[in-house]
Design a protein around this motif. Structure first.
Motif, mmCIF file in Angstrom:
data_model
loop_
_atom_site.group_PDB
_atom_site.id
_atom_site.type_symbol
_atom_site.label_atom_id
_atom_site.label_comp_id
_atom_site.label_asym_id
_atom_site.label_seq_id
_atom_site.Cartn_x
_atom_site.Cartn_y
_atom_site.Cartn_z
ATOM 1 N N ALA A 78 0.860 -1.196 0.000
ATOM 2 C CA ALA A 78 0.000 0.000 0.000
ATOM 3 C C ALA A 78 0.884 1.229 0.000
ATOM 4 N N TYR A 79 0.332 2.346 -0.463
ATOM 5 C CA TYR A 79 1.059 3.607 -0.422
ATOM 6 C C TYR A 79 0.871 4.257 0.951
ATOM 7 N N VAL A 80 1.941 4.849 1.459
ATOM 8 C CA VAL A 80 1.864 5.595 2.702
ATOM 9 C C VAL A 80 2.450 6.984 2.475
ATOM 10 N N TYR A 81 1.984 7.914 3.300
ATOM 11 C CA TYR A 81 2.496 9.275 3.284
ATOM 12 C C TYR A 81 3.313 9.485 4.553
ATOM 13 N N GLU A 82 4.393 10.227 4.445
ATOM 14 C CA GLU A 82 5.211 10.524 5.611
ATOM 15 C C GLU A 82 5.850 11.896 5.467
ATOM 16 N N LEU A 83 6.251 12.453 6.589
ATOM 17 C CA LEU A 83 6.878 13.763 6.580
ATOM 18 C C LEU A 83 8.322 13.678 6.122
ATOM 19 N N THR A 84 8.757 14.688 5.413
ATOM 20 C CA THR A 84 10.171 14.850 5.109
ATOM 21 C C THR A 84 10.853 15.506 6.319
#
Length: 208
Positions: A78-84
């Protein structure tokens, strides 16, 4: 992709608001401070946001270098979003904003949603120990990575491993601590926070 809206002001505050000033953006950052999140998880913990707005904000944040998206290896896939790194620099901004807004909370309204982990950032600012701390409220459990320089700073639910300390308290106590009206050591001495665990942070809190 539409161009970014701008205040067109030569001011660092205005430039910052060009990037994170849209509705929901900073609350998405709040959620991603817990680490990588799937789109469905973000939507579940941001009650009131539409799917279109959430998708739009995530695209804008990725374009501005605040977040990134990656695909998990199988079997997750699955795709996940995370902070840079730049996104993580917003932690003290959110903490300062939360501290400023504490007086606006008042009594909880019938229409107010609540998640236990929304108490994490104010409490994180108030703890003077370092380590993995699990917190238990009536609304649920969350955990804090106090002093962490990389990775998530908090997480929803019980700690993923044996924590260095467990804190149990009621919501009123958590709010007072978050507002700076009650210190954690004073709350422990008054019996408003129960501390358990064998780690150094637990011992330090019991002996403070």
């Amino acid at each position: 992709m539409s161009p970014r809206r701008s205040y067109d002001q030569y001011c660092s505050a205005a430039r910052a608001l060009d990037v994170v000033g849209d509705r929901w953006t900073l609350l998405i950052v709040r959620e991603l401070l817990a680490g990588p999140r799937r789109y469905t998880d973000l939507h579940a913990d941001l009650p009131g946001v539409s799917t279109d707005v959430l998708a739009s904000r995530l695209k804008d944040m990725e374009r501005e270098g605040v977040t990134t998206r990656r695909r998990l290896p199988p079997p997750g896939a699955a795709y996940v979003y995370e902070l840079t790194g730049r996104g993580r620099e917003l932690l003290p901004v959110l903490q300062a904003l939360g501290q400023w807004g504490q007086t606006e909370l008042g009594e909880r309204r019938p229409t107010d949603a609540v998640r236990a982990h929304w108490f994490a950032l104010p409490l994180l600012r108030s703890l003077e120990v370092e380590g993995l701390v699990e917190v238990r409220l009536e609304e649920g459990d969350f955990h804090l990575y106090v002093g962490a320089e990389q990775g998530p700073v908090y997480g929803d639910g019980p700690a993923p491993r044996e924590p260095d300390a467990r804190l149990a308290m009621d919501t009123d106590t958590c709010l007072l601590v978050g507002r700076g009206e009650l210190s954690v050591p004073d709350a422990v001495r008054a019996g408003r926070i129960e501390v358990t665990g064998d780690g150094a942070p637990a011992k330090a809190l019991r002996e403070a």
